[in-house]
Design a protein around this motif. Structure first.
Motif, PDB file in Angstrom:
ATOM      1  N   GLU A  38       0.833  -1.202   0.000  1.00  0.00           N
ATOM      2  CA  GLU A  38       0.000   0.000   0.000  1.00  0.00           C
ATOM      3  C   GLU A  38       0.869   1.254   0.000  1.00  0.00           C
ATOM      4  N   GLU A  39       1.890   1.236   0.849  1.00  0.00           N
ATOM      5  CA  GLU A  39       2.778   2.390   0.952  1.00  0.00           C
ATOM      6  C   GLU A  39       3.523   2.627  -0.358  1.00  0.00           C
ATOM      7  N   ARG A  40       4.020   1.567  -0.984  1.00  0.00           N
ATOM      8  CA  ARG A  40       4.746   1.699  -2.241  1.00  0.00           C
ATOM      9  C   ARG A  40       3.831   2.250  -3.346  1.00  0.00           C
ATOM     10  N   LEU A  41       2.619   1.736  -3.436  1.00  0.00           N
ATOM     11  CA  LEU A  41       1.675   2.224  -4.441  1.00  0.00           C
ATOM     12  C   LEU A  41       1.362   3.701  -4.223  1.00  0.00           C
ATOM     13  N   PHE A  42       1.151   4.063  -2.966  1.00  0.00           N
ATOM     14  CA  PHE A  42       0.807   5.447  -2.649  1.00  0.00           C
ATOM     15  C   PHE A  42       1.961   6.374  -2.988  1.00  0.00           C
ATOM     16  N   ASP A  43       3.195   5.942  -2.709  1.00  0.00           N
ATOM     17  CA  ASP A  43       4.370   6.742  -3.045  1.00  0.00           C
ATOM     18  C   ASP A  43       4.482   6.964  -4.542  1.00  0.00           C
ATOM     19  N   THR A  67      -5.252  13.891  -1.057  1.00  0.00           N
ATOM     20  CA  THR A  67      -3.918  13.928  -0.459  1.00  0.00           C
ATOM     21  C   THR A  67      -2.835  14.021  -1.519  1.00  0.00           C
ATOM     22  N   LEU A  68      -2.942  13.193  -2.549  1.00  0.00           N
ATOM     23  CA  LEU A  68      -1.952  13.207  -3.614  1.00  0.00           C
ATOM     24  C   LEU A  68      -2.017  14.503  -4.412  1.00  0.00           C
ATOM     25  N   ASP A  69      -3.202  15.048  -4.569  1.00  0.00           N
ATOM     26  CA  ASP A  69      -3.344  16.317  -5.267  1.00  0.00           C
ATOM     27  C   ASP A  69      -2.631  17.430  -4.505  1.00  0.00           C
ATOM     28  N   SER A  70      -2.726  17.411  -3.172  1.00  0.00           N
ATOM     29  CA  SER A  70      -2.067  18.443  -2.366  1.00  0.00           C
ATOM     30  C   SER A  70      -0.551  18.265  -2.362  1.00  0.00           C
ATOM     31  N   ALA A  71      -0.079  17.056  -2.687  1.00  0.00           N
ATOM     32  CA  ALA A  71       1.354  16.779  -2.658  1.00  0.00           C
ATOM     33  C   ALA A  71       2.067  17.254  -3.919  1.00  0.00           C
ATOM     34  N   GLY A  72       1.334  17.504  -4.999  1.00  0.00           N
ATOM     35  CA  GLY A  72       1.984  17.954  -6.217  1.00  0.00           C
ATOM     36  C   GLY A  72       1.091  17.805  -7.427  1.00  0.00           C
ATOM     37  N   PRO A  73       1.511  18.396  -8.560  1.00  0.00           N
ATOM     38  CA  PRO A  73       0.661  18.426  -9.757  1.00  0.00           C
ATOM     39  C   PRO A  73       0.828  17.231 -10.692  1.00  0.00           C
ATOM     40  N   ASP A  74       1.714  16.288 -10.349  1.00  0.00           N
ATOM     41  CA  ASP A  74       1.910  15.142 -11.236  1.00  0.00           C
ATOM     42  C   ASP A  74       0.640  14.301 -11.309  1.00  0.00           C
ATOM     43  N   PRO A  75       0.445  13.570 -12.414  1.00  0.00           N
ATOM     44  CA  PRO A  75      -0.773  12.774 -12.552  1.00  0.00           C
ATOM     45  C   PRO A  75      -0.951  11.758 -11.424  1.00  0.00           C
ATOM     46  N   VAL A  76      -2.195  11.555 -11.046  1.00  0.00           N
ATOM     47  CA  VAL A  76      -2.564  10.496 -10.112  1.00  0.00           C
ATOM     48  C   VAL A  76      -3.105   9.339 -10.939  1.00  0.00           C
ATOM     49  N   ASP A  95     -17.022  13.905  -8.099  1.00  0.00           N
ATOM     50  CA  ASP A  95     -16.938  15.286  -7.638  1.00  0.00           C
ATOM     51  C   ASP A  95     -15.513  15.644  -7.230  1.00  0.00           C
ATOM     52  N   VAL A  96     -14.833  14.713  -6.566  1.00  0.00           N
ATOM     53  CA  VAL A  96     -13.450  14.957  -6.153  1.00  0.00           C
ATOM     54  C   VAL A  96     -12.530  15.024  -7.371  1.00  0.00           C
ATOM     55  N   ILE A  97     -12.690  14.083  -8.301  1.00  0.00           N
ATOM     56  CA  ILE A  97     -11.864  14.093  -9.512  1.00  0.00           C
ATOM     57  C   ILE A  97     -12.025  15.415 -10.267  1.00  0.00           C
ATOM     58  N   ASP A  98     -13.263  15.887 -10.365  1.00  0.00           N
ATOM     59  CA  ASP A  98     -13.520  17.141 -11.073  1.00  0.00           C
ATOM     60  C   ASP A  98     -12.848  18.327 -10.394  1.00  0.00           C
ATOM     61  N   ALA A  99     -12.657  18.235  -9.074  1.00  0.00           N
ATOM     62  CA  ALA A  99     -12.102  19.357  -8.314  1.00  0.00           C
ATOM     63  C   ALA A  99     -10.577  19.342  -8.230  1.00  0.00           C
ATOM     64  N   LEU A 100      -9.934  18.260  -8.641  1.00  0.00           N
ATOM     65  CA  LEU A 100      -8.486  18.142  -8.501  1.00  0.00           C
ATOM     66  C   LEU A 100      -7.748  19.048  -9.486  1.00  0.00           C
ATOM     67  N   THR A 101      -6.575  19.487  -9.051  1.00  0.00           N
ATOM     68  CA  THR A 101      -5.672  20.185  -9.952  1.00  0.00           C
ATOM     69  C   THR A 101      -4.849  19.186 -10.759  1.00  0.00           C
ATOM     70  N   ALA A 102      -4.367  18.146 -10.094  1.00  0.00           N
ATOM     71  CA  ALA A 102      -3.585  17.103 -10.762  1.00  0.00           C
ATOM     72  C   ALA A 102      -4.490  16.290 -11.686  1.00  0.00           C
ATOM     73  N   PRO A 103      -4.019  15.938 -12.881  1.00  0.00           N
ATOM     74  CA  PRO A 103      -4.818  15.086 -13.769  1.00  0.00           C
ATOM     75  C   PRO A 103      -4.920  13.674 -13.223  1.00  0.00           C
ATOM     76  N   VAL A 104      -6.009  13.006 -13.541  1.00  0.00           N
ATOM     77  CA  VAL A 104      -6.223  11.627 -13.134  1.00  0.00           C
ATOM     78  C   VAL A 104      -6.154  10.742 -14.366  1.00  0.00           C
ATOM     79  N   HIS A 105      -5.247   9.770 -14.338  1.00  0.00           N
ATOM     80  CA  HIS A 105      -5.104   8.805 -15.421  1.00  0.00           C
ATOM     81  C   HIS A 105      -5.611   7.459 -14.915  1.00  0.00           C
ATOM     82  N   ALA A 106      -6.683   6.967 -15.488  1.00  0.00           N
ATOM     83  CA  ALA A 106      -7.296   5.719 -15.045  1.00  0.00           C
ATOM     84  C   ALA A 106      -6.892   4.576 -15.959  1.00  0.00           C
TER      85      ALA A 106
END
Length: 213
Positions: A38-43, A67-76, A95-106
């Motif tokens: 879990e920690e490795r994936l989150f990192d 949390t990841l959005d607040s950590a930086g602008p790189d894609p989640v 709603d959360v995805i729409d509000a993020l600054t960082a792009p989300v790649h699914a």
């Protein structure tokens, strides 16, 4: 699919830096994974959507994304392996995805269906592994108890949420709304290649060719 259904049909914390989450309580990684994984994936800015999407799992996924959005602008990177779940929970993640600054790649790693398809549609980029499967199925409302008026009100709310999901899928696929409604009603199944043609994803992940030894 007629969105004016009989109601009886359904029967009814501020974001922290990634390192501050205890390894065994990282949100969004899904159940059954060891803490170190879990920690490795989150990192690596990976959030897992695994199993049925419920209100509880949606809360964890939302916390991870924020949390990841607040950590930086790189894609989640959102890894999806879910047959579906609660429509209200899916909309809360959207709603959360729409509000993020960082792009989300699914990326769909095994399956995506029902309400989870709307979450997939909210991502900035969408991909799937070659053997992933997709199920266009009408999301169901959770069981509702109470008076007849309360059940009717809950059914009306579900219809509004369902219409929002339909419009989201129609927008991302370019298909007419009536086509989306028909395919959801019929429970159409798609392979990864068919999902690409349908417009649900942008690409199918292909194997890397082995280089010279």
């Amino acid at each position: 699919m007629n969105l004016r259904h009989d109601p009886s049909r359904w029967g009814f914390p501020p974001p922290n830096q990634p390192s501050e989450w205890p390894p065994s309580h990282l949100p969004g990684a899904g159940p059954g994974l060891p803490g170190w994984l879990e920690e490795r994936l989150f990192d690596q800015r990976i959030v897992m959507l695994r199993g049925q999407l419920t209100g509880e799992t949606a809360t964890g996924i939302a916390a991870a994304l924020l949390t990841l959005d607040s950590a930086g602008p790189d894609p989640v990177h959102l890894h999806v392996a879910s047959p579906g779940g609660d429509l209200s929970a899916a909309l809360s993640v959207i709603d959360v995805i729409d509000a993020l600054t960082a792009p989300v790649h699914a990326v769909v790693t095994s399956e995506a269906g029902g309400a989870v398809l709307a979450v997939l549609a909210a991502a900035d980029k969408r991909a799937a592994y070659r053997h992933a499967r997709f199920k266009l199925a009408e999301p169901r409302a959770g069981g509702v108890t109470g008076t007849a008026d309360e059940v009717a009100a809950a059914a009306g709310q579900h219809l509004r949420e369902l219409e929002e999901a339909v419009l989201r899928l129609a927008e991302v696929t370019g298909k007419p709304r009536s086509r989306i409604e028909d395919d959801l009603s019929s429970g159409r199944s798609l392979s990864a290649a068919e999902a690409l043609e349908y417009g649900l994803i942008d690409e199918v992940v292909t194997p890397k060719k082995n280089g010279p030894r």
